[in-house]
Design an enzyme around this catalytic site. Structure first.
Site, PDB file in Angstrom:
ATOM      1  N   CYS B  81       0.813  -1.224   0.000  1.00 46.94           N
ATOM      2  CA  CYS B  81       0.000   0.000   0.000  1.00 46.94           C
ATOM      3  C   CYS B  81       0.842   1.269   0.000  1.00 46.94           C
ATOM      4  O   CYS B  81       0.318   2.357  -0.201  1.00 46.94           O
ATOM      5  CB  CYS B  81      -0.941  -0.018   1.204  1.00 46.94           C
ATOM      6  SG  CYS B  81      -1.662  -1.638   1.467  1.00 46.94           S
ATOM      7  N   SER B 205     -11.917   0.065   3.051  1.00 50.78           N
ATOM      8  CA  SER B 205     -11.690   0.694   1.754  1.00 50.78           C
ATOM      9  C   SER B 205     -12.008  -0.320   0.669  1.00 50.78           C
ATOM     10  O   SER B 205     -11.893  -1.517   0.884  1.00 50.78           O
ATOM     11  CB  SER B 205     -10.255   1.188   1.643  1.00 50.78           C
ATOM     12  OG  SER B 205      -9.339   0.172   1.983  1.00 50.78           O
ATOM     13  N   ILE B 207     -12.113  -2.416  -3.070  1.00 49.61           N
ATOM     14  CA  ILE B 207     -11.218  -3.054  -4.044  1.00 49.61           C
ATOM     15  C   ILE B 207     -11.409  -2.237  -5.317  1.00 49.61           C
ATOM     16  O   ILE B 207     -12.447  -2.326  -5.975  1.00 49.61           O
ATOM     17  CB  ILE B 207     -11.624  -4.511  -4.283  1.00 49.61           C
ATOM     18  CG1 ILE B 207     -11.636  -5.292  -2.964  1.00 49.61           C
ATOM     19  CG2 ILE B 207     -10.746  -5.153  -5.339  1.00 49.61           C
ATOM     20  CD1 ILE B 207     -10.336  -5.860  -2.521  1.00 49.61           C
ATOM     21  N   HIS B 330      -9.134   2.073  -2.775  1.00 47.02           N
ATOM     22  CA  HIS B 330      -7.706   1.922  -2.499  1.00 47.02           C
ATOM     23  C   HIS B 330      -7.012   1.063  -3.546  1.00 47.02           C
ATOM     24  O   HIS B 330      -6.723  -0.102  -3.308  1.00 47.02           O
ATOM     25  CB  HIS B 330      -7.550   1.321  -1.092  1.00 47.02           C
ATOM     26  CG  HIS B 330      -6.146   1.150  -0.630  1.00 47.02           C
ATOM     27  ND1 HIS B 330      -5.095   1.947  -1.068  1.00 47.02           N
ATOM     28  CD2 HIS B 330      -5.591   0.274   0.265  1.00 47.02           C
ATOM     29  CE1 HIS B 330      -3.974   1.554  -0.481  1.00 47.02           C
ATOM     30  NE2 HIS B 330      -4.242   0.540   0.314  1.00 47.02           N
TER      31      HIS B 330
END
Ligand SMILES: [Zn+2]
Lengths: 149, 383
Positions: B81, B205, B207, B330
């Protein structure tokens, strides 16, 4: 013991379970011990640290002489969650399942694994015991199962 | 920074390559007086291209899509991330050391596949696949246990977690690029489908497919391309290994404290000097702990901080005005770049009035994996 629900058919690169034989990994005794129902790990013979996961080199002192030691088979739940959605490939049929972190009895070592037991009644601090998960192809892994205090 | 570009984020009917093209178009449209031939370097942040797009060697692939031919540096950064922010940092380092004069940064991720379980398997491989992924661990179960412990140790409530999602969706409702440009009520959060107890869908968050891009130039050339350059003044990062059970704590993130402290001190400022912050709200609980590790709320009082509206516009420090990861989704490699895009657009007055803060100092924060790694940038615009 826990029998896997069905044979998992996934390509090698989607197979979560490690290859366990002597030809694949230097920590193969871990899997042999697990076949016998023992949860073990490596201890560094130079500095004495008990390591998790099992290793071939000590991250503390850099020595590479290890011995196998048995870990406590019981412990207490430190944290857990019931997974209801978003399972990885090959685990969709396991939903819902519980994953948790267990503190092994008499140590500050923690191990993460599936926890078997009545999901509704699980709580932090609950005692659990190691149980072996047997895959259809002969490989093994470990889970925890709730026990009476 | 002299220019920015965003694609629409969501479940996109587009491939990784097409997302990269869209981000490149938006970027070069924004810096329209910069010939592509002058871009000497390219940094591409993408986490899972090998698994989610069956594509390795991603940096040259993105160069091909953008039509640029790097003569100084070309690299792909992978840090789950944090991949996107790391690409920003590499570009900054290249410019600061003189290895590059003008560098493009693209963060991109394609995450929606025909089989979502394959995406989930790849996400599980971000944790230690052999020892933890094997148990079905992915990000939601990890952050769910963090939430459970935070509630257990400090009495944080389910409602307090939900308020983070309400706030960030209120902001994303002003953001046409967001995956979820719609307000949600606390009731909707608390009744959304359970993902991993106690976290629900609206605590998580999405996909998401998407890309973001930024153009960096050295201080000597920045004003050729814009009247309002934004500078990276501070950077910090701290991390430990990836095994969840070997982390120092689930509810304390000392590596975030360290990264924040180092980035602020490098810039010679304090958290009180910040006008806004973009922090990594991958789950509602994350933002609550981040209030604490930023030093704005006492340990364990993060829930109270959101209740008091301290992270709203008009509060102590407005956070995630673009909508955060909860509202925007995200796409792993794109998030860290999009956070910087929001700051640049805030500083230069390019955001809608409903979320306008402006200001001259901002902090962006990313975490990755099981919060074992934290990375922070401090950004500044001359007033
Ligand atoms: Zn040692």
């Amino acid at each position: 013991m826990v029998e896997a629900k069905a044979e998992r058919r996934v390509p090698y690169l989607l197979d979560f379970y490690p290859l366990q034989g002597e030809e694949h990994t230097r920590i193969h005794p871990f899997f042999q011990h697990l076949q016998e129902g023992r949860l073990t790990t490596t201890r560094c013979t130079a500095c004495g640290e008990v390591l998790w996961q099992p290793r071939v080199v000590c991250p503390h002192c850099n020595a590479d002489e290890m011995e196998w030691v048995d870990l406590p088979q019981v412990g207490e739940i430190f944290a857990f969650t019931s997974v209801q959605a978003g399972a990885p490939k090959g685990m969709e049929e396991d939903l819902p399942f519980v994953v948790g972190i267990v503190t092994l009895k008499g140590t500050d070592m923690q191990i993460l694994a599936r926890i078997e037991g009545d999901e509704e009644s699980l709580e932090i601090g609950q005692p659990v015991r190691v149980t072996v998960e047997r895959l259809a192809d002969g490989r093994v892994w470990f889970r925890f199962r709730t026990v009476e205090a | 920074m002299v220019g920015t570009g965003l694609t629409h984020w969501g479940v996109r009917k587009a491939t990784l390559k097409e997302l990269a093209q869209e981000a490149g178009k938006a970027l070069f449209d924004d810096v329209d007086n910069l010939p592509k031939a002058e871009v000497d370097s390219l940094f591409v942040g993408t986490a899972l291209a090998e698994r989610l797009a069956f594509q390795s060697y991603v940096a040259p692939m993105v160069a091909e899509q953008l039509g640029i031919h790097p003569t100084r540096m070309l690299a792909r950064t992978e840090l789950a991330c944090v991949s996107g922010q790391l690409a920003m940092k590499m570009a900054y380092m290249a410019i600061a050391t003189g290895l590059s004069d003008i560098a493009a940064v693209v963060g991109v991720e394609k995450m929606n596949l025909p089989d979502m379980a394959e995406t989930q398997a790849s996400l599980a491989a971000i944790l230690d696949r052999e020892w933890e992924g094997v148990a079905g661990m992915t990000a939601p179960p990890y952050f769910a246990m963090v939430a459970q412990r935070h509630m257990y140790e400090y009495g944080t409530t389910r409602e307090q977690l939900g308020l983070v999602s309400v706030k960030n969706h209120r902001f994303s409702a002003t953001n046409p690029y967001a995956h979820f440009p719609k307000e949600v009520s606390l009731d909707q959060v608390l009744n959304s489908p359970m993902v991993s107890t106690p976290l629900r869908l609206l605590d998580s968050s999405g996909i998401t497919d998407g890309a973001a891009a930024v153009m960096l130039a050295g201080e000597d050339r920045a004003r050729e391309f814009t009247d309002t350059p934004v500078y990276i003044e501070g950077a910090g990062q701290a991390a430990t290994g990836n095994l969840t059970v070997n982390l120092p704590s689930l509810t304390e993130w000392p590596h975030m404290r360290r990264a924040v402290r180092d980035a602020l001190s490098m810039a010679g400022v304090t958290i009180q000097d910040m006008d806004l912050a973009e922090v990594h709200d991958c789950f509602s609980i994350s933002e609550i702990i981040e209030y604490e590790e930023l030093g704005l709320a006492e340990k364990g009082k993060g829930g109270q901080f959101i209740e008091e509206g301290q992270s709203e516009i008009g509060g102590q420090l407005p956070m995630n005005t673009r909508g955060g990861l909860l509202g925007c989704g995200h796409p792993l490699g794109a998030t860290g770049v999009a956070q910087v895009v929001e700051v640049v657009q805030q500083f230069t007055g390019q955001v809608p009035q409903e979320r306008y803060v402006g200001g001259t100092w901002a902090l962006t924060h990313n975490l990755s994996g099981n919060a074992n790694n934290h990375s922070v940038l401090v950004l500044h615009r001359d007033s």
